[in-house]
Design an enzyme around this catalytic site. Structure first.
Site, PDB file in Angstrom:
ATOM      1  NE  ARG A 145      -2.535  -0.217   3.456  1.00 46.90           N
ATOM      2  CZ  ARG A 145      -3.655   0.284   4.415  1.00 46.90           C
ATOM      3  NH1 ARG A 145      -4.734   0.336   4.292  1.00 46.90           N
ATOM      4  NH2 ARG A 145      -3.048   0.717   5.429  1.00 46.90           N
ATOM      5  CB  THR A 203      -2.554   7.273  -2.568  1.00 49.19           C
ATOM      6  OG1 THR A 203      -1.913   5.805  -2.575  1.00 49.19           O
ATOM      7  CG2 THR A 203      -1.656   8.222  -3.225  1.00 49.19           C
ATOM      8  CG  ASP A 233       2.706  -3.344   8.211  1.00 47.47           C
ATOM      9  OD1 ASP A 233       2.857  -4.523   8.083  1.00 47.47           O
ATOM     10  OD2 ASP A 233       2.685  -2.303   7.456  1.00 47.47           O
ATOM     11  CG  ASP A 287       6.377  -3.668   9.388  1.00 45.27           C
ATOM     12  OD1 ASP A 287       7.116  -4.229   8.428  1.00 45.27           O
ATOM     13  OD2 ASP A 287       5.996  -2.651   9.330  1.00 45.27           O
TER      14      ASP A 287
HETATM   15  C1  PRP Z   1      -1.206  -5.148   4.042  1.00 43.41           C
HETATM   16  C2  PRP Z   1      -1.963  -6.289   3.990  1.00 43.41           C
HETATM   17  C3  PRP Z   1      -2.747  -6.326   2.943  1.00 43.41           C
HETATM   18  C4  PRP Z   1      -3.016  -4.991   2.936  1.00 43.41           C
HETATM   19  C5  PRP Z   1      -4.388  -4.530   3.442  1.00 43.41           C
HETATM   20  O1  PRP Z   1      -0.056  -5.201   3.236  1.00 43.41           O
HETATM   21  O2  PRP Z   1      -1.159  -7.609   4.041  1.00 43.41           O
HETATM   22  O3  PRP Z   1      -2.116  -6.836   1.588  1.00 43.41           O
HETATM   23  O4  PRP Z   1      -2.029  -4.196   3.670  1.00 43.41           O
HETATM   24  O5  PRP Z   1      -4.893  -3.216   3.159  1.00 43.41           O
HETATM   25  P1  PRP Z   1      -5.752  -2.735   2.216  1.00 43.41           P
HETATM   26  O6  PRP Z   1      -7.018  -3.753   2.232  1.00 43.41           O
HETATM   27  O7  PRP Z   1      -6.234  -1.287   2.416  1.00 43.41           O
HETATM   28  O8  PRP Z   1      -5.420  -2.890   0.574  1.00 43.41           O
HETATM   29  P2  PRP Z   1       1.001  -3.943   2.995  1.00 43.41           P
HETATM   30  O9  PRP Z   1       0.678  -2.987   2.085  1.00 43.41           O
HETATM   31  O10 PRP Z   1       1.311  -3.647   4.446  1.00 43.41           O
HETATM   32  O11 PRP Z   1       2.331  -4.744   2.610  1.00 43.41           O
HETATM   33  P3  PRP Z   1       3.216  -5.828   3.008  1.00 43.41           P
HETATM   34  O12 PRP Z   1       2.304  -7.344   3.418  1.00 43.41           O
HETATM   35  O13 PRP Z   1       4.341  -5.965   2.252  1.00 43.41           O
HETATM   36  O14 PRP Z   1       3.805  -5.379   4.570  1.00 43.41           O
HETATM   37  N1  URA Z   2      -2.628  -3.507   6.540  1.00 46.20           N
HETATM   38  C1  URA Z   2      -1.964  -4.059   7.873  1.00 46.20           C
HETATM   39  O1  URA Z   2      -1.126  -4.700   7.800  1.00 46.20           O
HETATM   40  N2  URA Z   2      -2.554  -3.552   8.982  1.00 46.20           N
HETATM   41  C2  URA Z   2      -3.700  -2.745   8.864  1.00 46.20           C
HETATM   42  O2  URA Z   2      -4.191  -2.369   9.955  1.00 46.20           O
HETATM   43  C3  URA Z   2      -4.018  -2.162   7.726  1.00 46.20           C
HETATM   44  C4  URA Z   2      -3.349  -2.572   6.428  1.00 46.20           C
END
Ligand code: PRP
Ligand code: URA
Length: 208
Positions: A103, A107, A199, A202
Site C-alpha cells: 500500500r 494514498t 502492520d 512487519d
Molecule cells: C497489508 C496487508 C494487505 C493490505 C491490506 O499489506 O497484508 O495486503 O495491507 O490493506 P488494504 O485492504 O487497505 O489494501 P502491506 O501493504 O502493508 O504490505 P506488506 O504485506 O508487504 O507489509
Molecule cells: N495493513 C495492515 O497490515 N494492517 C492494517 O491495519 C491495515 C493494512
C-alpha cells in the site's frame, strides 16, 4: 453480512488476543497466526467439491471420496505468506501463486510489483489469502487480477477485516465469499484497522 463467514472458536479468540498484543514478539506472532490459519483454512475449504470413488478396504469394497477440483492458494505478499502453510497442511498438493502488492503510504492505494500464478486456473478452487482486509484495495485488485487470469471460483481468507474492506470486496466481487476471524470497528486516518494488530507484515517478519 452477505457471503461473510466469521469463524468463531475459543482458540481463535485466545490467539487473536496474542496477535493484537503489541508486546507479542514475531516468533509468538507467527505461531499464533498459524494456529488461527488452520481453523480459517478448515472453514474456507468446507465447500470443496467431492467426487465419489470406490475404495478397497482390507475387508471389502466401499464408497469413498476424492477432491473433484485442483486447489490453488494465492498469497498476497508479504503478509499472506503467514497463512499459506496452514492451507498446505490440509491440501499438500495445492498449487501456489503469489501476488506482490504494497500500500502506498500516502494514498493507501495498492501498488503491484510481482505476480506468479499457476496456468490454467479456470476450473480450480482458488483460495486468496492475506491477514488484513483494510480498505479492501489489495484484495479487490487481486481478485480482479485472478479473474483476468480466468479464475471463476475464488474465496478470500483473512484474519481481521474492516467493514470498509468487506463492503469494497462485496461491491466489486459479490461472487467471492469472505472467510475471516474478526470484523473490527473501522479504519483510522492512516487506513489502519482499529483496533487491529498494526502492520501484519512487519509483525510477522520482525521489520518494525
Ligand atoms: C497489508 C496487508 C494487505 C493490505 C491490506 O499489506 O497484508 O495486503 O495491507 O490493506 P488494504 O485492504 O487497505 O489494501 P502491506 O501493504 O502493508 O504490505 P506488506 O504485506 O508487504 O507489509
Ligand atoms: N495493513 C495492515 O497490515 N494492517 C492494517 O491495519 C491495515 C493494512
Amino acid at each position: 453480512m452477505k457471503r461473510v463467514t466469521v469463524v468463531e472458536h475459543p482458540v481463535v479468540a485466545r490467539d487473536l488476543t496474542i496477535l493484537r498484543n503489541k508486546n507479542t514478539v514475531p516468533e509468538q506472532f507467527r505461531s499464533a497466526l498459524n494456529r488461527i490459519a488452520i481453523i480459517l483454512a478448515y472453514s474456507s475449504l468446507k465447500t470443496l467439491p467431492l467426487k465419489e470413488v470406490l475404495v478397497h478396504t482390507p475387508i471389502q469394497k466401499t464408497k469413498g471420496f476424492e477432491l473433484d477440483s485442483e486447489i490453488v492458494v494465492v498469497s498476497i505478499l508479504r503478509a499472506g505468506l503467514g497463512l499459506v502453510d496452514a492451507v498446505l497442511g490440509f491440501i499438500p498438493e495445492a498449487k501456489i501463486g503469489h501476488l506482490g502488492m504494497y500500500r502506498d503510504e500516502e494514498t493507501h492505494q495498492p501498488v503491484d510489483y510481482y505476480s506468479k500464478i499457476p496456468k490454467n486456473i479456470e476450473n480450480d478452487f482458488v483460495l486468496l489469502v492475506d491477514p488484513m482486509l483494510a480498505t479492501g484495495g489489495s484484495a479487490a485488485d487481486s481478485i480482479s487480477f485472478l479473474k483476468k487470469k480466468g479464475a471463476q471460483n475464488i474465496r478470500f481468507m483473512c484474519l481481521i477485516s474492516a467493514p470498509e474492506g468487506i463492503k469494497r470486496v462485496q461491491d466489486e466481487h459479490p461472487d467471492v465469499p469472505i472467510i475471516t476471524a474478526a470484523i473490527d470497528e473501522r479504519l483510522n486516518e492512516d487506513a489502519y484497522i482499529v483496533p487491529g494488530l498494526g502492520d501484519a507484515g512487519d509483525r510477522i517478519f520482525g521489520t518494525l
